[in-house]
Design a protein around this motif. Structure first.
Motif, short mmCIF file in Angstrom:
data_model
loop_
_atom_site.label_atom_id
_atom_site.label_comp_id
_atom_site.label_asym_id
_atom_site.label_seq_id
_atom_site.Cartn_x
_atom_site.Cartn_y
_atom_site.Cartn_z
N UNK A 6 0.86 -1.18 0.00
CA UNK A 6 0.00 0.00 0.00
C UNK A 6 0.89 1.23 0.00
N UNK A 7 0.70 2.13 -0.98
CA UNK A 7 1.53 3.34 -1.08
C UNK A 7 0.66 4.58 -0.92
N UNK A 8 1.26 5.64 -0.35
CA UNK A 8 0.48 6.85 -0.07
C UNK A 8 1.20 8.14 -0.47
N UNK A 9 2.38 8.07 -1.04
CA UNK A 9 3.15 9.27 -1.34
C UNK A 9 3.65 9.31 -2.77
N UNK A 38 1.51 12.81 7.57
CA UNK A 38 2.23 14.04 7.90
C UNK A 38 3.02 14.52 6.69
N UNK A 39 3.10 15.84 6.54
CA UNK A 39 3.85 16.45 5.46
C UNK A 39 5.31 16.58 5.90
N UNK A 40 6.20 15.89 5.20
CA UNK A 40 7.62 15.92 5.52
C UNK A 40 8.40 16.76 4.52
N UNK A 41 7.70 17.54 3.71
CA UNK A 41 8.34 18.36 2.70
C UNK A 41 8.25 17.69 1.34
N UNK A 42 9.34 17.07 0.88
CA UNK A 42 9.32 16.46 -0.46
C UNK A 42 8.54 15.14 -0.52
N UNK A 43 8.13 14.63 0.62
CA UNK A 43 7.36 13.38 0.67
C UNK A 43 6.59 13.33 1.98
N UNK A 44 5.58 12.46 2.07
CA UNK A 44 4.82 12.33 3.31
C UNK A 44 5.33 11.17 4.17
N UNK A 45 4.82 11.12 5.38
CA UNK A 45 5.09 9.99 6.27
C UNK A 45 3.81 9.63 7.00
N UNK A 46 3.56 8.35 7.17
CA UNK A 46 2.38 7.89 7.88
C UNK A 46 2.78 7.25 9.20
N UNK A 51 -7.26 8.24 12.24
CA UNK A 51 -7.58 9.50 11.56
C UNK A 51 -8.86 9.31 10.75
N UNK A 52 -9.20 10.32 9.96
CA UNK A 52 -10.32 10.19 9.04
C UNK A 52 -9.96 9.32 7.85
N UNK A 53 -8.70 8.96 7.74
CA UNK A 53 -8.27 8.04 6.70
C UNK A 53 -7.15 8.58 5.84
N UNK A 54 -6.26 7.69 5.43
CA UNK A 54 -5.18 7.98 4.50
C UNK A 54 -5.48 7.23 3.22
N UNK A 111 0.23 17.88 10.10
CA UNK A 111 -0.65 16.73 9.84
C UNK A 111 -1.46 17.04 8.59
N UNK A 112 -1.62 16.05 7.73
CA UNK A 112 -2.42 16.20 6.51
C UNK A 112 -3.81 15.66 6.82
N UNK A 113 -4.73 16.57 7.11
CA UNK A 113 -6.05 16.21 7.60
C UNK A 113 -6.90 15.39 6.66
N UNK A 114 -6.79 15.63 5.34
CA UNK A 114 -7.65 14.90 4.41
C UNK A 114 -7.04 13.57 3.97
N UNK A 115 -5.83 13.26 4.46
CA UNK A 115 -5.21 11.96 4.18
C UNK A 115 -4.73 11.76 2.76
N UNK A 116 -4.62 12.84 1.99
CA UNK A 116 -4.19 12.73 0.61
C UNK A 116 -3.05 13.69 0.36
N UNK A 117 -1.86 13.15 0.15
CA UNK A 117 -0.68 13.98 -0.10
C UNK A 117 -0.55 14.21 -1.58
#
Length: 117
Positions: A6-9, A38-46, A51-54, A111-117
């Protein structure tokens, strides 16, 4: 293809590292409420926090592609404490899949509230 991932970034469709999944089989999307992004700049981290979902994309990969993803994510199974990300199994609507969880502190990260980076 033996593993689900499962990938998210940056590995998602339309992002900079998606080309690494060219030989993978796309299984489908999912939203994982057991994670916070979470927003880590050039990429996210989970992290494993509710949460409301990633939003993730699930792919089937072989051993060599999984090893390539480990390298990209800075995951070393022999030195997990030093790894940037940890590879863990998580339940998706497509079955158990590997996911890379951030292995650092996030106090100063947004924190990325909508779970979509």
């Amino acid at each position: 293809m033996k593993h689900l991932v499962a990938v998210y970034g940056t590995l998602k469709q339309g992002y900079s590292n998606h080309h690494l999944l060219d030989k993978a089989c796309y299984i489908g999307p999912d939203t994982l409420a057991s994670l916070t992004l979470y927003n880590l700049g050039p990429y996210p981290g989970a992290l494993p926090k509710p949460s409301d979902g990633v939003r993730v994309e699930v792919y089937a990969v072989n051993d060599s592609l999984l090893a390539m993803l480990d390298k990209l994510e800075g995951y070393d199974p022999e030195a997990e404490k030093k790894s940037l990300y940890l590879r863990k199994r998580i339940q998706t609507c497509h079955g158990l899949a590997w996911i890379y969880l951030y292995n650092r502190q996030v106090q100063s990260r947004q924190r990325i509230g909508d779970g979509n980076w």
